[in-house]
Write an enzyme that holds these catalytic residues in place. Structure first.
Site, PDB file in Angstrom:
ATOM      1  N   THR B  61       0.934  -1.715   0.612  1.00  0.00           N
ATOM      2  CA  THR B  61       0.444   0.551  -0.026  1.00  0.00           C
ATOM      3  C   THR B  61       1.025   1.006   0.096  1.00  0.00           C
ATOM      4  OG1 THR B  61      -1.624  -1.704   1.274  1.00  0.00           O
ATOM      5  CG2 THR B  61      -2.295   1.325   1.121  1.00  0.00           C
ATOM      6  N   LYS B  88       6.677   8.768  21.399  1.00  0.00           N
ATOM      7  CA  LYS B  88       7.153   9.072  22.916  1.00  0.00           C
ATOM      8  C   LYS B  88       5.984   9.394  23.618  1.00  0.00           C
ATOM      9  CE  LYS B  88      11.394  11.732  20.834  1.00  0.00           C
ATOM     10  NZ  LYS B  88      11.125  13.352  20.589  1.00  0.00           N
ATOM     11  N   ARG B 110      -2.216   5.391   7.713  1.00  0.00           N
ATOM     12  CA  ARG B 110      -2.796   3.667   7.784  1.00  0.00           C
ATOM     13  C   ARG B 110      -2.877   3.301   9.891  1.00  0.00           C
ATOM     14  NH1 ARG B 110      -0.550  -1.955   5.726  1.00  0.00           N
ATOM     15  NH2 ARG B 110      -2.034  -1.478   4.369  1.00  0.00           N
TER      16      ARG B 110
END
Lengths: 161, 322
Positions: B61, B88, B110
Site C-alpha cells: 500500500t 514518545k 494507516r
C-alpha cells in the site's frame, strides 16, 4: 386507596418543588444513570430529589428526578430519551406545571455516549477523542462518526464524567 | 470537467460506502487510461506533495501510493513511525495538527485504531485517504480488487466471490463485501472459522441492502471452489487478536484450520476463468505450489495498486492530463 395509588401520591409529594424540572416515568433503576448524564448535582443550589422503584399505573414501577434551581437545555433534556422513551418532562413554575416536553433522542450526540466498538479510536485512552454518535430514529440505531460502527440501545454506554 | 470528475475533487477516501457504483466505474476507467497512457499523466500533479502517514507496517500500500504519486509528477515526504514522536506517547490528534501545519496536498493514513482515518480527516484540510484503519476498512484495496476483477473477468456484475479466512479482523474483506453489494447480481460466500466470521454489523448491512451471501465453515473450503468465480484468501490478522496467552492460543488454533492446497484445485470442477486473489501479504493460507498454477492472480492483482491509486490521486487532486 390502593398501594399503587398511595405510592403515586408519595412520588408527587416527595421533593415537591415550586420552580424547576420534574422528569417522571423513568423506568426503575435508570434514575442514577440519568442524573449522572444530566449532571444534576453541578451548579445547582436547589434541592435534587431522586426516587426509584415507585408504583406507577403507566409503567408498573418507575423512577423520577426533581430538580430545583438548575436550568437544562432542550437538548440536554432530550437525552433522557436515551434511557426512557416514555419519560415525561414538566417545567414547574410557582408550584404548577407551566409546560411539558416530550424527550426525543437528538440526531447527533457529542460527548454523551461511547462508541460500542472497543477498537474505535474514540475509545482509546491515549487519543482522548470526544465521541460523536449519530442516531437514526427511523432505524432506532446509533452510528459512530469515526468508525461507522452501528449499535443498538442495549450496547449503549455513557461517557465517564 | 464533467460532473463525475468534479465529485472526486478534494474528497476524502475514508469508507468504500462513500462511493457510488458510478463513481467507482469512473475511477476504473481512469485507472485504465493511467495504465495504458502513462505519458499523458506524467505531469498531472507536478509540484504536489503526498504525506504517507503509516503507523502500521505496510509494503504494497505504502509503496504503490508513492509510486503512483511519482508517476504523476508529484513528490512524497517520509514519515517513519519508529523514529517519530509517536514513540514518545504523542497522540494522533497532535500528530495530525503537526502535519496540517506542513500543509501537504494529500495525506494517506494507516493506523491500528478503527475510525482513525476519519479523525485524521477532521483535523487536516488536505484530502485524507484511508490506507487501513484497524480492523475497520481498507477502501483503496477494495478499489484495486474490483479493478482486478474487471481485468480478470471483463465485468464485476453477476460474479460469485468466496472470501475465506479471517473475515472478522480483515479490513480488506469488509471493504470488498461492502463494495460488491453495489454491483448487480453479485453473490458472496463467506468461509471462515467460527471465531473469525464476518462481523454481524456488516452482515446486517449487506442483508438490509438485499445482497445475497451465505456462510460456510473452513471445512467446506475445498468443495466451495467449484461454486464460485473467484476465491479471495486472507491471512489471519495476528496483530488484531487479543494480546497475551489467550490470543496466542486462539491464533494457533485458527491458523491451522485452513490452507488452500493445490490438491483442492485439482479435485474441483472449477468454473471458466476461476481465479484466486489475495490482498497480500500471504503467510501459510495458500500452499506455495498454488503460486505456479494459472489460477494464482494475486501477483497481477498487487500490480494494479499503482494505476488505481494514481487514478484516485489524479482525480482527487484535479490533475491535468496531456
Amino acid at each position: 386507596m390502593t398501594a399503587e395509588s398511595e405510592q403515586k401520591g408519595q412520588s408527587e409529594q416527595i421533593g415537591r418543588i415550586e420552580n424547576g424540572i420534574v422528569i417522571d416515568h423513568l423506568p426503575p433503576k435508570v434514575v442514577w444513570e440519568v442524573a449522572r448524564m444530566l449532571r444534576v448535582y453541578e451548579s445547582s443550589n436547589g434541592r435534587v430529589s431522586l426516587g426509584d422503584n415507585y408504583g406507577s399505573q403507566k409503567l408498573g414501577r418507575k423512577s423520577f428526578i426533581k430538580i430545583e434551581g438548575k436550568s437544562l437545555s432542550a437538548y440536554e433534556l432530550n437525552l433522557v430519551a436515551l434511557f426512557a422513551p416514555e419519560a415525561t418532562i414538566s417545567f414547574i413554575e410557582n408550584g404548577a406545571v407551566a409546560r411539558k416536553q416530550v424527550a426525543a433522542i437528538p440526531p447527533q450526540l457529542e460527548g454523551i455516549i461511547k462508541c460500542a466498538n472497543l477498537g474505535c479510536v474514540s475509545n482509546s485512552p491515549v487519543e482522548k477523542v470526544v465521541p460523536r454518535i449519530y442516531y437514526s430514529r427511523e432505524k432506532n440505531l446509533f452510528t459512530c462518526h469515526y468508525c461507522c460502527y452501528p449499535f443498538k440501545r442495549d450496547e449503549m454506554r455513557i461517557v465517564d464524567t | 470537467m464533467d460532473n463525475l470528475q468534479k465529485r472526486f475533487l478534494g474528497r476524502d477516501v475514508i469508507s468504500i460506502r462513500d462511493f457510488s457504483r458510478e463513481e467507482l466505474d469512473f475511477l476504473f476507467e481512469t485507472a485504465g487510461l493511467v495504465e495504458s497512457r502513462k505519458a499523458d499523466y506524467a505531469h498531472s500533479l507536478e509540484g504536489a506533495v503526498l504525506a504517507p502517514w503509516f503507523f502500521e507496517k505496510s509494503s504494497r500500500t505504502n509503496t504503490s501510493f508513492q509510486l503512483a504519486m511519482h508517476s504523476l509528477g508529484g513528490q512524497c515526504i517520509n514519515f517513519n513511525v519508529d523514529t517519530s514522536s509517536v514513540g514518545k506517547g504523542e497522540n494522533l490528534k497532535d500528530n495530525a495538527r503537526m502535519l496540517q501545519g506542513y500543509n501537504p496536498d494529500f495525506a494517506v493514513i494507516r493506523h491500528p485504531k478503527d475510525g482513525s482515518a476519519r479523525l485524521f480527516a477532521d483535523l487536516i484540510d488536505a484530502p485524507v485517504i484511508n490506507a487501513g484503519d484497524g480492523k475497520n476498512e481498507h477502501p483503496t484495496q477494495a478499489m484495486l480488487d474490483l479493478y482486478s476483477m474487471r481485468k480478470a473477468f471483463g465485468r464485476i456484475e453477476g460474479l460469485k466471490v468466496a472470501m475465506a479466512g479471517d473475515l472478522k479482523y480483515g479490513r480488506t474483506v469488509h471493504s470488498l463485501a461492502l463494495a460488491l453489494q453495489k454491483y448487480c447480481n453479485c453473490e458472496a460466500l463467506f468461509i471462515s472459522p467460527e471465531s473469525l466470521r464476518m462481523p454481524a454489523h456488516i452482515r446486517d448491512e449487506l442483508s438490509s441492502n438485499s445482497f445475497n451471501f451465505s456462510e460456510l465453515g473452513v471445512e467446506d473450503l475445498g468443495k466451495s471452489l467449484g461454486e464460485v468465480d473467484m476465491i479471495y484468501m486472507t491471512r489471519v490478522q495476528r496483530e488484531r487478536f487479543p494480546e497475551g496467552a489467550d490470543g496466542d492460543e486462539l491464533y494457533r488454533k485458527v491458523t491451522s484450520q485452513y490452507t488452500l492446497k493445490k490438491s483442492m484445485l485439482e479435485g474441483a470442477k472449477l468454473r471458466n476463468h476461476f481465479v484466486i486473489m489475495h490482498p497480500q501479504p500471504k503467510v501459510d493460507e495458500i500452499e506455495p505450489s498454488v503460486d505456479e498454477t494459472p489460477f494464482a492472480y494475486y501477483y497481477e492483482q498487487e500490480k494494479n495498486g499503482v494505476p488505481v491509486r494514481a487514478a484516485l490521486l489524479h482525480l482527487i487532486g484535479g490533475g491535468k492530463k496531456k
